[in-house]
Design a protein around this motif. Sequence first.
Motif: not given
Length: 88
Positions: A33-39
């Motif tokens: 989810v953290d990766i997705s938010n950064q994307i």
Amino acid sequence: MQEERKKALQSLKTAKGQVEGIIKMIEDERYCVDISNQIMAAQSLLKKANLIILKNHLHHCVKDAFNTEDAEVKIEEIINILEKVMSK
């Protein structure tokens, strides 16, 4: 360099840094989810840069072309971009 282009360039450089950070997050097996938010944040910066570039294009290239035979070409370019944006 025009002020608007500087703003677009800064957004792109920031997005580049974010993408590099995202790659590291994936390599470090960080929370999805953290990766997705950064994307999504990087996508937002790319959209912002694109809008700045297109506004600049309309205010200069398209405006200048309106009194020439290039007007139709410039209008079609913008229509093609809008079609791509709206189909997403």
